[in-house]
Every structure is written in C-alpha cells, then in structure tokens.
Write a protein that holds these residues in place. Structure first.
Motif, short mmCIF file in Angstrom:
data_model
loop_
_atom_site.label_atom_id
_atom_site.label_comp_id
_atom_site.label_asym_id
_atom_site.label_seq_id
_atom_site.Cartn_x
_atom_site.Cartn_y
_atom_site.Cartn_z
N LEU A 126 -7.31 1.73 5.52
CA LEU A 126 -8.59 1.16 5.92
C LEU A 126 -9.21 0.32 4.78
CD1 LEU A 126 -11.01 0.81 7.78
CD2 LEU A 126 -11.77 3.12 7.19
N PHE A 127 -9.19 0.86 3.57
CA PHE A 127 -9.91 0.14 2.51
C PHE A 127 -9.19 -1.14 2.09
CE2 PHE A 127 -12.30 -0.74 -1.32
CZ PHE A 127 -13.57 -0.56 -0.83
N SER A 132 -3.65 6.74 -1.90
CA SER A 132 -2.78 6.23 -0.85
C SER A 132 -3.04 6.99 0.47
CB SER A 132 -1.33 6.44 -1.30
OG SER A 132 -0.48 5.95 -0.33
N ARG A 133 -3.30 6.24 1.51
CA ARG A 133 -3.54 6.83 2.84
C ARG A 133 -2.87 5.96 3.90
NH1 ARG A 133 -5.42 11.94 3.36
NH2 ARG A 133 -3.77 12.01 1.80
N GLY A 134 -2.20 6.62 4.82
CA GLY A 134 -1.52 5.89 5.88
C GLY A 134 -2.38 5.73 7.11
N ALA A 135 -1.84 5.03 8.09
CA ALA A 135 -2.58 4.74 9.32
C ALA A 135 -3.07 6.00 10.03
CB ALA A 135 -1.68 3.93 10.26
N LEU A 180 -9.92 1.29 11.79
CA LEU A 180 -9.59 -0.09 11.45
C LEU A 180 -9.24 -0.91 12.69
CD1 LEU A 180 -8.94 -2.40 9.58
CD2 LEU A 180 -6.71 -1.38 9.10
N SER A 181 -8.40 -0.36 13.56
CA SER A 181 -7.95 -1.15 14.71
C SER A 181 -9.15 -1.53 15.58
CB SER A 181 -6.90 -0.40 15.53
OG SER A 181 -7.46 0.78 16.07
N ASN A 182 -10.06 -0.56 15.77
CA ASN A 182 -11.20 -0.84 16.65
C ASN A 182 -12.15 -1.86 16.02
OD1 ASN A 182 -13.90 0.61 18.34
ND2 ASN A 182 -12.03 0.08 19.39
N ALA A 183 -12.42 -1.70 14.73
CA ALA A 183 -13.35 -2.63 14.07
C ALA A 183 -12.77 -4.05 14.06
CB ALA A 183 -13.66 -2.16 12.66
#
Ligand code: MCA
Ligand code: AMP
Length: 505
Positions: A5-6, A150-153, A180-183
């Motif tokens: 996201l970031f 580190s962060r995944g989907a 993220l996908s919605n924004a």
C-alpha cells in the motif's frame, strides 16, 4: 523491500505539494507526511510494535492522527481505529477481542484505558488534537525517514469493527490490496487528480473518511481541508476554494437548509459524493435545484470497501447507487437458497472482487457463514438491478439502523435495555428522522407493576453505549407485536411509529 500500500502512495509524490490544510491555516505537504509518518513508525517500533501487531487508536481527528494510520501501514502494523464516542464498556470488548500491542488515546482518557488495556498486555500512549501527547513526544526524537516494513498484497493493513450482518461487533480484516485496489479504482472512476482539493469533514475512524476519502486523495497526490467535524456554514465558506466533498446524506440534508448554498457558491466544486446511508431522491433533487450539481451516490460496506457508484459522466440516477465498480462483481440472489434472481427482482446483494475483506478477526465460522461457496460475500442488503444496470438498494435483510451514517445494531441496544430494572423486554427500531435519516427508537414493555420511565432508561444507557446508539425516544407498550412464530414484528413497530420524528406542523 516492498510495502504494497505505501509504495503505491509513495509513487508520484511531489514532496512540496500540499497534502492537508486545516481551517486555521496550518499546512502539511507530502514531504511533511513522509517525515511525520516515518517518525511515528519509528516510535511504534521503539514501543515494541511488530509486523502484524494491532495498534488501537481512539483519538480526535487531526492531521497527526492520519499520519499515525500511515505509520502503521509503513511499520507493518494493523491499524484499528475506534469511534471517539465509544464508552469504556464498549472499548473493553474491542481491546479484549483485538489484543492490540499499543493503544493510543486522548490524554484525558488515558487512565480509563490503562485500566482495561494494560491487564490485556497493551501499552497506552496519548495523542491530542493539537499536536501534543506522549506518542508525539516520542516521535519527535525519531528520524524523519523509515525503512518501510515489507508487506504483501494479502497482509493485513487494518481491522475495523462493524456490526456486520448479524451478532456482536466483529473485526473486519482488510488487507493492503483491499484498500489499495479500491482507492485506485475510485480515484480513476471519480477522476481525482493532483488538482483536487477535498473538503474532509467526516470522522477518520470509519471506512468513509479514512479509506474512501484519505486513500483516494493520497493516491491522486491531491489535497484536503481537514475539518474536525461537519459544520454546514464552515463547509459552505470553504467551497469556493475546494473542488469536491464526500459526505453522508445528513451533510446534504443540512446543506440544503442554508440559503448560502447557491450555484455561485458551488461554482468551483466539480463533485459532491454521498454514501454510507440512503440519500433521499428528494434531497438529491433539491440539491440540484439549488446548485446545478447532481450528487454522485455510491454504495459500500466496511467489509467490502466501495461496491457500486453512479457514473462520473452519464446519468446519476437519484435513489440508485449506480453500477458495480470496475473489478467488482455484483449479483442479486434469493436470500433463502442463494439462486440468482432475474434482473428487476429484489433479492440479496452479493459481491466479490479485490475489495472484499479477508474475513472477521478470529471468527472463522462467522466468516464462512457470510460467504457463498464460490466466494461471493453476502452483504445483508436487499436490492435489485434495473434494466439499465443501475443497482437499487431497496431495504436491509439485516437488522440494522443507520443514523447519520453510523450503524447501530438493535440487538446490542436491546440487550442493554433488557438488563435494566423494571424492564420486561424491548425492541429497538429505526424510524424516519429528518436529520439523521433514521432515528433510534426503543419500544419497551415494563415488568408488571413497574414504573420505569424514558428518562431512567436514557440515563442508564449513558455509560454503556456511545451517544449515537442511544435511543432518541423510548416508548412504552403493554406488549410487543409478534407473529405466529413468536418473532417480534419490527415492521409493524416501524409502521406504527413511522411519524414519530416528523415535525409537528
Ligand atoms: C451525533 N449524534 C448522533 C449522530 N451524530 N446521533 C445519532 N446519529 C448520529 N450520526 C448525537 C450527538 O452526540 C448529539 O447528542 C446529538 O446527536 C446531535 O448532535 P449534532 O451536533 O447534531 O451532531 P454532529 O456532531 O453534527 O454529527 C452529525 C453527523 C455525524 C455530522 C452526521 O454523525 C457524522 O459525521 N456522521 C458520519 C458518520 C460516518 O462517517 N459514517 C461512515 C461509516 P446530544 O446533543 O444529545 O449529546 S463507513 C460506512 O458506512 C460504509 C463503509 C460506507 O458506505 O461509507
Ligand atoms: P458499515 O457497516 O458502516 O460499513 O455500513 C454499511 C452499510 O451501509 C451497507 O451494508 C448498507 O446497508 C449501508 N449503505 C452504505 N452506502 C449506502 C447507500 N448509498 N445507500 C444505502 N445504503 C448504504
């Protein structure tokens, strides 16, 4: 290292561009956002917050509070915002269920929160709405850069408690990609660009103000005027310098009561969006008559982010919530057997897509019960799709009241009332309210010989339930209407008391 996201937020940032302004004229640039969220992320790490740990936050709205959300994303923590109206009794449940590592609250609430959170293993820090508090002090000595975790989907970014479709409040687990996908979809669908300036008057502890508004602005590199709460005259004064606003229907109901709402006043605005509760077609029409703008209504849920929206270009139809968003599949099914119903017929709205949450926190059975075998989420909203493809919400299959955009689960209020001395039983309903859309109303049966009154019930609920959940009226009846199965007929009650909040002419 990548942080799903970031990284997307970071991409395309112009550090000198304005991100947040406040009404008194303070300004935070995107560069300030990067520095401040880094300092908070450093402070979280020092406090022992590890990736996956929950950070529960109950603070007044402020730019710093939003930076704390971003810091959680960067530190890999799971952000858990809490309505500032929640009482200690309510917080006790959320904190017990979510087991946060850190609780951030207003300085005045520290003692109370410590009493419930410390025994559950959390640390408590404070933040006020004026740049002060122990967490802010800690952040001051942290560097203004941070190696994002580190962060995944599919990793969790947030848990938001919601009454859901049934039962007690449940934590909806939202992943980095859910947000993220919605924004990103909404930014494109609603044509947000870095030229936009949003009037942000919503609270930031719910999906609407936090994700729909703030994430869309961040992904567009746009700016917003951050207001502590909605005030119609203040919002009207800001319109000539802004380009858009997102609000619940009560915002629009209040705006159309002002003679200052005119075509001239709104000439610089390109978009007014409404959601969280049904916007009356009458409000839509009156707003258009006064301003020339057609409000764009959309539909979402905490569990799913946004599902549908009226089009940016093309007909925005009053009383509908538009089309499924790109990437979102929506169908209407028979509530009993889940079989699809033909277009034009009413049934249960079901959705699937990258926007749909990962399930309820530590409630696998509840989660399983709300999904169909093929992965569609059962929203609990009743709707139909018309010939042109517009989705209409025609009711709720779930027992839920929405007042001013806040959800109230009647069972929770009934449980509190039923425990009070002199009460035999109660039924809580929502009836039309001119300002809040629906007004919470309690219909109560006294125990024989008891004299408990409205004021006694309201006084007893003060400490137990957030203000917005407390009934606006309590009505006493000898019996509740029941069907042959013994179930309380709330539809009969809603009809009987339908005019309770109508102004007396
Ligand atoms: C305040 N009160 C309320 C509400 N808000 N009572 C019922 N329902 C409410 N929503 C109480 C106050 O405590 C006060 O009590 C009295 O009612 C009058 O307060 P007032 O000053 O008129 O209220 P306000 O402070 O102006 O707030 C009204 C508001 C606010 C602006 C409509 O409630 C608001 O910002 N709502 C937005 C909620 C939201 O963001 N929902 C999104 C959820 P007393 O005077 O007796 O002490 S996310 C969602 O739903 C999904 C995902 C979606 O699709 O977006
Ligand atoms: P929440 O639990 O706060 O996420 O609220 C979600 C619920 O709000 C949905 O399930 C709907 O019942 C309602 N809702 C959201 N947007 C709309 C809308 N535009 N029209 C009607 N109901 C809505």
């Amino acid at each position: 290292m990548s942080n799903h996201l970031f990284d997307a937020i970071r991409k395309g940032i112009r550090p000198e561009a304005s991100f947040i302004e406040t009404a008194p004229g303070q300004r935070w640039t995107y560069g300030d956002m990067l520095a401040l969220s880094a300092r908070f992320a450093g402070a979280l790490t020092k406090l022992g917050v590890k990736p996956g740990d929950r950070v529960a936050v109950q603070v007044e709205k402020s730019p710093e509070a939003l930076m704390l959300y971003l810091a959680c994303v960067r530190a890999g923590a799971v952000y858990l915002p809490l309505n500032t109206a929640y009482t200690l009794a309510e917080l006790d449940y959320f904190i017990g269920d979510a087991e946060p590592r850190l609780v951030v609250c207003a300085p005045g609430a520290k003692e109370g929160l410590q009493s419930i959170a410390v025994p559950k293993g959390a640390v408590v820090e404070t933040m006020d709405d004026n740049g002060g508090g122990s967490l802010i002090d800690l952040a001051r000595s942290e560097p203004d850069s941070f190696d994002d975790v580190s962060r995944g989907a599919d990793d969790l970014a947030a848990i938001l408690y919601t009454s859901g479709t049934t039962g007690r409040s449940k934590g909806a687990m939202l992943s980095h990609d859910n947000l993220l996908s919605n924004a990103a979809t909404l930014r494109d669908y609603w044509r947000f660009t870095s030229d936009d300036k949003l009037i942000h008057a919503l609270p930031i502890f719910h999906t609407h103000g936090l994700f729909v508004a703030s994430n869309v602005i961040l992904l567009a590199g746009a700016s917003m005027v951050f207001l502590p709460k909605f005030d119609a005259e203040q919002v009207l004064a800001l319109m000539p310098k802004a380009t858009c606003m997102m609000g619940v229907p009560t915002f629009y109901v209040r705006l159309i009561q002002s003679s200052a709402l005119t075509k001239e006043r709104t000439a610089n605005m390109r978009l007014f969006i409404s959601g969280s509760a049904p916007l009356l077609a009458e409000t839509h029409r009156q707003f258009e008559a006064m301003t020339g703008h057609r409000i764009l209504e959309r539909y979402g849920m905490t569990e799913t982010n946004m599902n549908t929206s009226n089009p940016y270009e093309g007909e925005r139809v009053a009383g509908t919530v538009g089309f499924p968003l790109p990437g979102v599949s929506l169908r209407v099914s028979d509530p009993e057997d889940g079989k699809p119903v033909p277009d034009g017929e009413t049934g249960m709205i079901e959705v699937s897509g990258p926007n749909v949450f990962k399930g309820y926190w530590r409630m696998p059975e509840k989660t399983a019960a709300e999904f169909r075998a093929d992965g569609f989420f059962i929203t609990g909203d009743l709707g139909m799709v018309d010939k042109a493809g517009y989705v209409h919400i025609v009711g709720r299959g779930k027992d839920l009241v929405i007042s001013g955009g806040y959800n109230i689960y009647p069972k929770e209020v009934e449980t509190e009332i039923d425990q009070l001395p002199g009460v035999f039983e109660s039924a809580v309903i929502g009836v039309p309210h001119p300002d809040f859309g629906e007004g919470v109303t309690a219909v109560v049966v006294r125990k024989p010989g008891e004299t408990v009154e409205e004021k006694d019930i309201l006084a007893a609920l003060q400490e137990r339930l957030a203000r917005y959940k407390q009934p606006k009226r309590v009505i006493f009846v000898p019996d509740l209407p029941r069907n042959t199965m013994g179930k309380v007929q709330k539809n009969v009650l809603r009809e009987t008391y339908g005019k309770l909040f109508e102004p007396v002419s």
